[in-house]
Design an enzyme around this catalytic site. Structure first.
Site, short mmCIF file in Angstrom:
data_model
loop_
_atom_site.label_atom_id
_atom_site.label_comp_id
_atom_site.label_asym_id
_atom_site.label_seq_id
_atom_site.Cartn_x
_atom_site.Cartn_y
_atom_site.Cartn_z
N SER A 1 0.83 -1.19 0.00
CA SER A 1 0.00 0.00 0.00
C SER A 1 0.88 1.27 0.00
CB SER A 1 -0.97 -0.04 1.18
OG SER A 1 -1.96 0.97 1.08
N HIS B 1 -7.40 -5.83 0.36
CA HIS B 1 -6.22 -5.00 0.60
C HIS B 1 -5.38 -5.44 1.80
CE1 HIS B 1 -4.08 -1.26 -0.31
NE2 HIS B 1 -4.05 -0.97 0.98
N ASP C 1 -10.09 -5.35 -3.95
CA ASP C 1 -9.57 -4.28 -3.10
C ASP C 1 -10.47 -3.05 -3.27
OD1 ASP C 1 -8.07 -2.14 -2.00
OD2 ASP C 1 -6.19 -3.15 -2.46
#
Length: 287
Positions: free
Chosen positions: A158, A266, A235
């Site tokens: 991320s 995610h 996600d």
């Protein structure tokens, strides 16, 4: 044998935890960072091969709200790092305890959200996470642990995937390999990135471009760096925040391996599912 490679300057580096894991050890340290102006913590995994001599090192950058603990406790990377003889380093995601007004007001800016940039706004002058992860921390690791100085890779998740990509793209030759899980690929064009860059770098958007993987990839000269990216198709941040398709187009000439994984979101269940592939990817290039 460990003592042959590790002479700790205790005023600089202090061990606060150690536990055997896959015939290696998970260890946690704290040190006073000159770059960030605060006490910082990081985790390592020392593979069993490090008892014999220096091994390749792989840095992992975590995402928003994370500390140095998330990856080392959730990803399941140690088993595969032990198999391949790779030393893992997992730093924190921001400076801590600086008592800056507003540093703890939101989860996506300030504490736990350093975005791996060097802040230019005076209020956030201590937020020099780019220099920390590319310079100060590696120097500390090289001086105190049995790692090969010329064999390092970087990966992340991320915000940390964003960090890994920009660190590799901004430093040709420094890293032998790079990979990312669900990276924030185009931060100058997504809400998380705009908020962070506005705060840390100010309103001049020219400054932002230096920390955008999509823009860096479009002008990248060194075509030799191997890139692996995994992105969950389920996600919820995919379109609004991550923008993997934009990066894929900009990075076409780099031939990145980008895998869209059906049904995955995610979180760390996603990361742990594909961590074996990522460690193997880096092991292929880290000798």
């Amino acid at each position: 044998v460990r003592g042959l490679f590790q002479t700790l300057t205790m005023s600089t580096l202090k061990e606060i935890f150690t536990s055997k894991c896959f015939n290696g050890t998970v260890e946690r340290y704290e040190h006073q960072s000159e770059v960030l102006g605060c006490l910082m913590k990081f985790h390592i995994f020392r593979p069993p091969q490090a008892a014999v001599g220096p091994v390749p090192v792989l840095y992992y950058l975590s995402g928003l709200t994370c500390t140095d603990e998330n990856f080392i406790t959730k990803a399941g990377a140690q088993k595969y790092a032990a198999q391949h003889g790779i030393f893992l380093v997992s730093p924190d995601t921001s400076p801590r305890g600086l008592n800056i007004e507003g540093e703890d007001d939101s989860w996506d800016f300030g504490t736990g959200a350093g975005f791996y940039v060097n802040a230019t706004e005076t209020k956030w002058k201590n937020y020099q996470m780019y220099s920390y992860v590319t310079s100060e921390l590696p120097k500390l690791i090289h001086e105190n642990f049995p790692v090969k100085k010329d064999s390092q890779g970087i990966f992340g998740h991320s915000m940390g995937g964003h960090g890994a990509l920009i660190c590799a793209l901004k430093n040709p030759g420094k890293y032998k390999s790079v990979s990312a899980f669900a990276p924030i690929c185009n931060p100058t064009e997504c809400p998380w990135g705009v908020k962070a860059f506005s705060g840390y770098l100010g309103p001049d958007q020219e400054k932002w471009k230096a920390y955008d993987a999509t823009l860096l990839a479009a002008s990248f000269k060194d075509l030799s760096i191997p890139i692996l990216i995994d992105q969950g198709k389920s996600d919820k941040w995919l379109e609004e925040q991550l923008k993997i398709s934009v990066f894929a187009k900009a990075a076409e000439k780099l031939n990145p391996v980008i895998r869209i994984q059906e049904g995955y979101d995610h979180g760390y269940f996603f990361v742990s599912t594909f961590i074996e592939d990522h460690i193997a990817h880096h092991a292929k290039y880290l000798k």
